[in-house]
Design a protein around this motif. Structure first.
Motif, PDB file in Angstrom:
ATOM      1  N   PRO A 197       2.069  13.211   4.429  1.00  0.00           N
ATOM      2  CA  PRO A 197       1.981  11.763   4.204  1.00  0.00           C
ATOM      3  C   PRO A 197       0.763  11.168   4.888  1.00  0.00           C
ATOM      4  O   PRO A 197       0.134  11.797   5.750  1.00  0.00           O
ATOM      5  CB  PRO A 197       3.285  11.253   4.827  1.00  0.00           C
ATOM      6  N   GLY A 198       0.429   9.927   4.513  1.00  0.00           N
ATOM      7  CA  GLY A 198      -0.638   9.189   5.177  1.00  0.00           C
ATOM      8  C   GLY A 198      -2.033   9.675   4.864  1.00  0.00           C
ATOM      9  O   GLY A 198      -2.933   9.564   5.713  1.00  0.00           O
ATOM     10  N   VAL A 199      -2.260  10.191   3.650  1.00  0.00           N
ATOM     11  CA  VAL A 199      -3.581  10.704   3.251  1.00  0.00           C
ATOM     12  C   VAL A 199      -4.382   9.588   2.581  1.00  0.00           C
ATOM     13  O   VAL A 199      -3.867   8.843   1.743  1.00  0.00           O
ATOM     14  CB  VAL A 199      -3.433  11.911   2.302  1.00  0.00           C
ATOM     15  N   GLU A 200      -5.655   9.489   2.930  1.00  0.00           N
ATOM     16  CA  GLU A 200      -6.569   8.545   2.282  1.00  0.00           C
ATOM     17  C   GLU A 200      -7.629   9.358   1.551  1.00  0.00           C
ATOM     18  O   GLU A 200      -8.501   9.968   2.172  1.00  0.00           O
ATOM     19  CB  GLU A 200      -7.222   7.617   3.306  1.00  0.00           C
ATOM     20  N   ALA A 201      -7.536   9.411   0.223  1.00  0.00           N
ATOM     21  CA  ALA A 201      -8.409  10.266  -0.585  1.00  0.00           C
ATOM     22  C   ALA A 201      -9.330   9.417  -1.451  1.00  0.00           C
ATOM     23  O   ALA A 201      -8.947   8.354  -1.950  1.00  0.00           O
ATOM     24  CB  ALA A 201      -7.582  11.198  -1.472  1.00  0.00           C
ATOM     25  N   TRP A 202     -10.540   9.912  -1.628  1.00  0.00           N
ATOM     26  CA  TRP A 202     -11.534   9.255  -2.480  1.00  0.00           C
ATOM     27  C   TRP A 202     -12.241  10.294  -3.344  1.00  0.00           C
ATOM     28  O   TRP A 202     -12.522  11.380  -2.860  1.00  0.00           O
ATOM     29  CB  TRP A 202     -12.562   8.515  -1.608  1.00  0.00           C
ATOM     30  N   PRO A 203     -12.545   9.959  -4.608  1.00  0.00           N
ATOM     31  CA  PRO A 203     -12.191   8.699  -5.277  1.00  0.00           C
ATOM     32  C   PRO A 203     -10.688   8.580  -5.502  1.00  0.00           C
ATOM     33  O   PRO A 203      -9.999   9.582  -5.659  1.00  0.00           O
ATOM     34  CB  PRO A 203     -12.947   8.772  -6.613  1.00  0.00           C
ATOM     35  N   ARG A 204     -10.228   7.332  -5.492  1.00  0.00           N
ATOM     36  CA  ARG A 204      -8.790   7.092  -5.559  1.00  0.00           C
ATOM     37  C   ARG A 204      -8.247   7.387  -6.951  1.00  0.00           C
ATOM     38  O   ARG A 204      -7.153   7.933  -7.095  1.00  0.00           O
ATOM     39  CB  ARG A 204      -8.491   5.646  -5.160  1.00  0.00           C
ATOM     40  N   ARG A 205      -8.993   6.998  -7.985  1.00  0.00           N
ATOM     41  CA  ARG A 205      -8.551   7.285  -9.353  1.00  0.00           C
ATOM     42  C   ARG A 205      -9.145   8.614  -9.796  1.00  0.00           C
ATOM     43  O   ARG A 205     -10.363   8.771  -9.890  1.00  0.00           O
ATOM     44  CB  ARG A 205      -8.994   6.177 -10.317  1.00  0.00           C
ATOM     45  N   VAL A 206      -8.275   9.583 -10.024  1.00  0.00           N
ATOM     46  CA  VAL A 206      -8.722  10.922 -10.396  1.00  0.00           C
ATOM     47  C   VAL A 206      -9.128  10.908 -11.873  1.00  0.00           C
ATOM     48  O   VAL A 206      -8.340  10.548 -12.740  1.00  0.00           O
ATOM     49  CB  VAL A 206      -7.612  11.959 -10.148  1.00  0.00           C
ATOM     50  N   ARG A 207     -10.351  11.298 -12.147  1.00  0.00           N
ATOM     51  CA  ARG A 207     -10.838  11.279 -13.531  1.00  0.00           C
ATOM     52  C   ARG A 207     -10.338  12.496 -14.297  1.00  0.00           C
ATOM     53  O   ARG A 207      -9.776  13.439 -13.720  1.00  0.00           O
ATOM     54  CB  ARG A 207     -12.367  11.259 -13.549  1.00  0.00           C
ATOM     55  N   ASP A 208     -10.581  12.486 -15.612  1.00  0.00           N
ATOM     56  CA  ASP A 208     -10.241  13.632 -16.447  1.00  0.00           C
ATOM     57  C   ASP A 208     -11.133  14.817 -16.098  1.00  0.00           C
ATOM     58  O   ASP A 208     -12.246  14.655 -15.572  1.00  0.00           O
ATOM     59  CB  ASP A 208     -10.422  13.290 -17.926  1.00  0.00           C
ATOM     60  N   LEU A 209     -10.641  16.007 -16.405  1.00  0.00           N
ATOM     61  CA  LEU A 209     -11.426  17.221 -16.193  1.00  0.00           C
ATOM     62  C   LEU A 209     -12.086  17.626 -17.504  1.00  0.00           C
ATOM     63  O   LEU A 209     -11.406  17.840 -18.513  1.00  0.00           O
ATOM     64  CB  LEU A 209     -10.529  18.359 -15.699  1.00  0.00           C
ATOM     65  N   TYR A 210     -13.412  17.727 -17.478  1.00  0.00           N
ATOM     66  CA  TYR A 210     -14.157  18.179 -18.641  1.00  0.00           C
ATOM     67  C   TYR A 210     -14.566  19.634 -18.462  1.00  0.00           C
ATOM     68  O   TYR A 210     -14.744  20.112 -17.336  1.00  0.00           O
ATOM     69  CB  TYR A 210     -15.405  17.312 -18.851  1.00  0.00           C
ATOM     70  N   ARG A 211     -14.723  20.306 -19.569  1.00  0.00           N
ATOM     71  CA  ARG A 211     -15.071  21.723 -19.532  1.00  0.00           C
ATOM     72  C   ARG A 211     -16.375  21.946 -18.764  1.00  0.00           C
ATOM     73  O   ARG A 211     -17.363  21.261 -18.990  1.00  0.00           O
ATOM     74  CB  ARG A 211     -15.194  22.260 -20.958  1.00  0.00           C
ATOM     75  N   GLY A 212     -16.370  22.924 -17.855  1.00  0.00           N
ATOM     76  CA  GLY A 212     -17.569  23.285 -17.121  1.00  0.00           C
ATOM     77  C   GLY A 212     -17.933  22.351 -15.996  1.00  0.00           C
ATOM     78  O   GLY A 212     -18.977  22.505 -15.367  1.00  0.00           O
ATOM     79  N   GLU A 213     -17.096  21.338 -15.688  1.00  0.00           N
ATOM     80  CA  GLU A 213     -17.422  20.359 -14.664  1.00  0.00           C
ATOM     81  C   GLU A 213     -16.222  20.173 -13.755  1.00  0.00           C
ATOM     82  O   GLU A 213     -15.184  19.679 -14.178  1.00  0.00           O
ATOM     83  CB  GLU A 213     -17.816  19.038 -15.319  1.00  0.00           C
ATOM     84  N   PRO A 214     -16.318  20.537 -12.467  1.00  0.00           N
ATOM     85  CA  PRO A 214     -15.145  20.534 -11.602  1.00  0.00           C
ATOM     86  C   PRO A 214     -14.791  19.146 -11.089  1.00  0.00           C
ATOM     87  O   PRO A 214     -15.578  18.201 -11.168  1.00  0.00           O
ATOM     88  CB  PRO A 214     -15.568  21.431 -10.451  1.00  0.00           C
ATOM     89  N   LEU A 215     -13.606  19.064 -10.553  1.00  0.00           N
ATOM     90  CA  LEU A 215     -13.148  17.868  -9.862  1.00  0.00           C
ATOM     91  C   LEU A 215     -13.378  18.084  -8.371  1.00  0.00           C
ATOM     92  O   LEU A 215     -13.006  19.120  -7.823  1.00  0.00           O
ATOM     93  CB  LEU A 215     -11.659  17.647 -10.136  1.00  0.00           C
ATOM     94  N   VAL A 216     -14.019  17.124  -7.699  1.00  0.00           N
ATOM     95  CA  VAL A 216     -14.267  17.211  -6.259  1.00  0.00           C
ATOM     96  C   VAL A 216     -13.718  15.953  -5.602  1.00  0.00           C
ATOM     97  O   VAL A 216     -14.128  14.836  -5.940  1.00  0.00           O
ATOM     98  CB  VAL A 216     -15.763  17.368  -5.935  1.00  0.00           C
ATOM     99  N   LEU A 217     -12.763  16.126  -4.675  1.00  0.00           N
ATOM    100  CA  LEU A 217     -12.149  15.019  -3.958  1.00  0.00           C
ATOM    101  C   LEU A 217     -12.309  15.233  -2.460  1.00  0.00           C
ATOM    102  O   LEU A 217     -12.327  16.375  -1.982  1.00  0.00           O
ATOM    103  CB  LEU A 217     -10.658  14.904  -4.294  1.00  0.00           C
ATOM    104  N   THR A 218     -12.407  14.141  -1.714  1.00  0.00           N
ATOM    105  CA  THR A 218     -12.420  14.215  -0.255  1.00  0.00           C
ATOM    106  C   THR A 218     -11.266  13.384   0.286  1.00  0.00           C
ATOM    107  O   THR A 218     -10.881  12.374  -0.312  1.00  0.00           O
ATOM    108  CB  THR A 218     -13.743  13.699   0.319  1.00  0.00           C
ATOM    109  N   ALA A 219     -10.732  13.809   1.431  1.00  0.00           N
ATOM    110  CA  ALA A 219      -9.557  13.134   1.979  1.00  0.00           C
ATOM    111  C   ALA A 219      -9.592  13.137   3.496  1.00  0.00           C
ATOM    112  O   ALA A 219     -10.114  14.069   4.123  1.00  0.00           O
ATOM    113  CB  ALA A 219      -8.274  13.807   1.485  1.00  0.00           C
TER     114      ALA A 219
END
Length: 732
Positions: A537-559
């Motif tokens: 609990p108590g995690v602050e992650a950015w970007p807050r709205r997770v975008r769609d995943l497109y082919r060949g392009e990863p999702l990168v989040l920081t928290a």
């Protein structure tokens, strides 16, 4: 009638009718010179005061600025840059050393405008004066300006680093003595790009001239209560109030020792690679296990195009998910990278595609060739059931068809002929074509996509982001960045607001591969409706709205996490079915490595042996949070609460932002009190392949003055005709 001439021009008097043709022509020429004098005065006034030299005395060659005195020129300041890269896993730490050398006999204040990656987190400043090193401190922006201004007036050497845009910064250097050199060193962190199976980083080295729309501001309306050197070619406008700080002088030709760069670095990706590649600069590399070092083969290169470095994992070594951690005080920070899952089906949904093509003056040269080829390839992918239209714009815009049409053979042939005729000229009035492209909605069952091909050379980015946010609807916006030095901040942020992606093409040889990668993204299914369970609990992650995943392009989040979890879980929808991915988190004290690797043969990511941390994750989290807060300001409007929150995060993590700056001041005054301080602007090289046409600034009256001058020249010619050949008297 007598006209008062500008200084240096003789007074001329328009005589009564009956003078000869020669005298009339002299009047016309004088009128034309009078009208055009503000243009030459503007060009000369932009040049800083310095020792005057003759062209034949310039020696090894340098950028010469007109002085206003016949045969004499001012010598521009010389500037070189050294960049060192240290890549560890998904994080790159870059140290940039900028050399300011004063070749003249005056004490000067220099201003250098330079680009950085749009995601750069600038977190350190040092100023080197001989053997002395002055470490900069982060201050609220106006306070930093006051600190710098006080040092400047006191004759102390000082440096001020400010953010003009997230990818455009300025360095001011005060009290640079005759023949003296000052080195300003900045450091930044950024997350690597991972697309289509390969890693890459981009180091911008010049600025494509930006189009500046809007009406010129009066002196009292200009921003900033403190006078800081601002010597750009554009005046501030109501749409771009900092235009004079983001439009550095541009030069096609500079001396061999001016505006050059040295580049070197070390890349430790944590797995075996196929080697380092730089598509536009020759490099020498050396491999040692998972690490590689590189340097320029020629030692130095002109700063005329972006430096790009790429590398790919060897077969079977590509990570599918990775988690990196760092502890700073009591806070834990994590970075999650997730590759798109493999789709089990291939769907070809009918689409409505609106192609928007930038044909402004900054696209002249190879850029317009790249854009035409990219658009032609895109048209070839359309099917008869698809609908499409083409919009081209510069100072104005036009549609190929009144409304979108089907991709029939006849319509596509008409579009190809239209594209082949497109030429680059005029300004970059982007707001109207952007609104036109986002207007309306596609028919039921059609996926609406807008493909925007441009170099992004505009100064009113914020206004355009607002248009996208308000008018996107169900459309998806995809940016194709063209040229050797595109405005990557505008491209990436516009794609973010448009829920699409950005693709960059910097050479004709890259058009086919770049567009093919874009087609794979927009034509393939994606993982949607993604949510992340961080496990604590108590995690602050950015970007807050997770975008769609497109082919060949990863999702990168920081928290930011109160403690490290055992695992992180990502859930969403793939091919209409529920989909879940779990990523184990390594505990502190162990080497951090990519998880869920293909083949299991990859080596661990390099990290501190005793702490097991990945340096820079906390700083990048702070940079992402600040970017998200700035996005809120764009949508909700600026507020003191958000501003103060941004300043608090920036000071805690020592970051340059729109509201904070780095300032470094030497304690001892250097300039004698009786010596006057002059201003100089360090020029940027014109981007490789650019052939500027037209007038880049919308607010400048230059074009109007020339038009009026030509009109008066024609009027003078008519007067000459009339006075030389008076009409016959009317018959009674």
């Amino acid at each position: 009638m007598t006209i008062a001439a500008p200084p240096g021009l003789p007074l001329q008097t328009i005589q009564p009718a009956g003078r000869g043709r020669t005298a009339g022509l002299l009047d016309c020429v004088c009128l034309l010179l009078f009208l055009l004098f503000p243009l030459t005065a503007l060009a000369e006034g932009a040049a800083p005061d310095a020792a005057l030299v003759r062209m034949e005395d310039a020696g090894t060659g340098t950028l010469l600025l007109r002085s206003g005195q016949a045969g004499l020129f001012r010598e521009a300041p010389r500037l070189n840059t050294d960049a060192t890269f240290d890549v560890n896993g998904m994080v790159a730490q870059v140290t940039v050393r900028q050399e300011f050398r004063n070749p003249g006999s005056d004490w000067v204040e220099g201003l250098y405008v330079f680009p950085l990656p749009e995601s750069a987190a600038v977190n350190a400043l040092k100023m080197h004066i001989g053997e002395r090193v002055i470490v900069g401190e982060i201050q609220e922006k106006q306070q930093a300006r006051k600190t710098y201004e006080a040092a400047r007036k006191a004759g102390k050497q000082a440096s001020l680093v400010e953010q003009a845009r997230p990818n455009l910064f300025t360095t001011s250097v005060a009290n640079l003595g005759p023949g003296e050199t000052v080195v300003v060193e900045i450091r930044y962190l950024e997350t690597l790009q991972y697309r289509d199976g390969g890693f890459s980083l981009r180091f911008p080295m010049t600025v494509t001239p930006r189009y500046i729309p809007g009406a010129a501001l009066s002196a009292e309306d200009r921003q900033g209560s403190v006078e800081i050197a601002a010597t750009g070619w554009a005046d501030p406008t109501d749409e771009v109030p900092d235009a004079d700080r983001i439009t550095p002088p541009q030069a096609y030709g500079l001396s061999p020792d001016t505006q050059m760069a040295t580049l070197q670095g070390r890349v430790d990706s944590g797995f075996q690679t196929e080697g380092l590649i730089s598509p536009h600069h020759a490099i020498v590399t050396r491999v040692d296990g998972s690490a590689s070092t590189f340097q320029l083969a020629s030692g130095m290169v002109p700063m005329a195009r972006d430096f790009i470095l790429r590398w790919k994992p060897r077969a079977g070594a590509a990570p599918q998910a990775a988690f990196f951690a760092e502890q700073k005080g009591d806070a834990h920070y994590g970075m999650l990278m997730l590759m798109p899952p493999q789709s089990r089906t291939v769907q070809h949904l009918p689409r409505e595609v609106i192609f928007v093509m930038d044909t402004s003056g900054s696209m002249a040269g190879t850029s317009i060739q790249q854009a035409r080829q990219a658009l032609t390839l895109a048209l070839q992918r359309l099917r008869p059931e698809d609908r499409f239209n083409v919009i081209e714009f510069n100072s104005d815009f036009s549609r190929l068809f009144r409304t979108p049409v089907h991709g029939t053979t006849g319509n596509l042939e008409a579009a190809r002929r239209f594209v082949d005729r497109l030429q680059a000229n005029g300004g970059t009035e982007m707001s109207k074509p952007l609104r036109a492209a986002l207007q309306g909605d596609a028919e039921d069952g059609l996926l609406r996509q807008v493909i925007f091909i441009t170099d992004g050379s505009i100064g009113n980015e914020e206004a355009l982001f607002g248009i996208i946010e308000r008018q996107l609807g169900r459309s998806r916006l995809f940016l194709v960045g063209i040229g050797s030095a595109p405005n990557t901040f505008f491209m990436e942020k516009a794609a973010q607001f448009g829920r699409g992606t950005a693709t960059f093409i910097s050479d004709l040889a890259e058009v086919s591969a770049g567009m093919a990668g874009l087609f794979r993204k927009i034509e393939s299914p994606v993982a949607t409706d993604l949510q992340v369970n961080w496990g604590v609990p108590g995690v602050e992650a950015w970007p807050r709205r997770v975008r769609d995943l497109y082919r060949g392009e990863p999702l990168v989040l920081t928290a930011q996490l109160p403690e490290l979890p055992e695992q992180v879980e990502i859930a969403g929808t793939l091919d209409g079915q529920p989909w879940t991915k779990k990523v184990r988190v390594r505990r502190p004290g162990k080497k951090i490595m990519p998880l869920a690797m293909k083949g299991g043969g990859a080596r661990p990511m390099r990290a501190d042996q005793d702490a097991g941390t990945a340096h820079g994750v906390g700083t990048l989290w702070a940079r992402n949070k600040i970017a998200a807060l700035m996005d809120r300001q764009r949508i909700e409007g600026k507020s003191e609460l958000l501003r103060n929150e941004i300043i608090g995060v920036a000071k805690l993590h020592t970051l340059v932002t729109q509201y904070t700056s780095f300032v470094a001041v030497d304690r001892t005054p250097a300039r004698p009190a009786d010596q006057k301080l002059k201003k100089r602007a360090a020029p940027n090289r014109m981007p490789h392949g650019s052939q500027m046409t037209g007038f880049p600034q919308g607010a400048t009256p230059a074009g109007l003055q020339i038009l009026v001058g030509l009109s008066l020249l024609f009027l003078g010619w008519a007067l000459v005709r009339r006075t030389s050949n008076p009409p016959a008297p009317a018959l009674a």
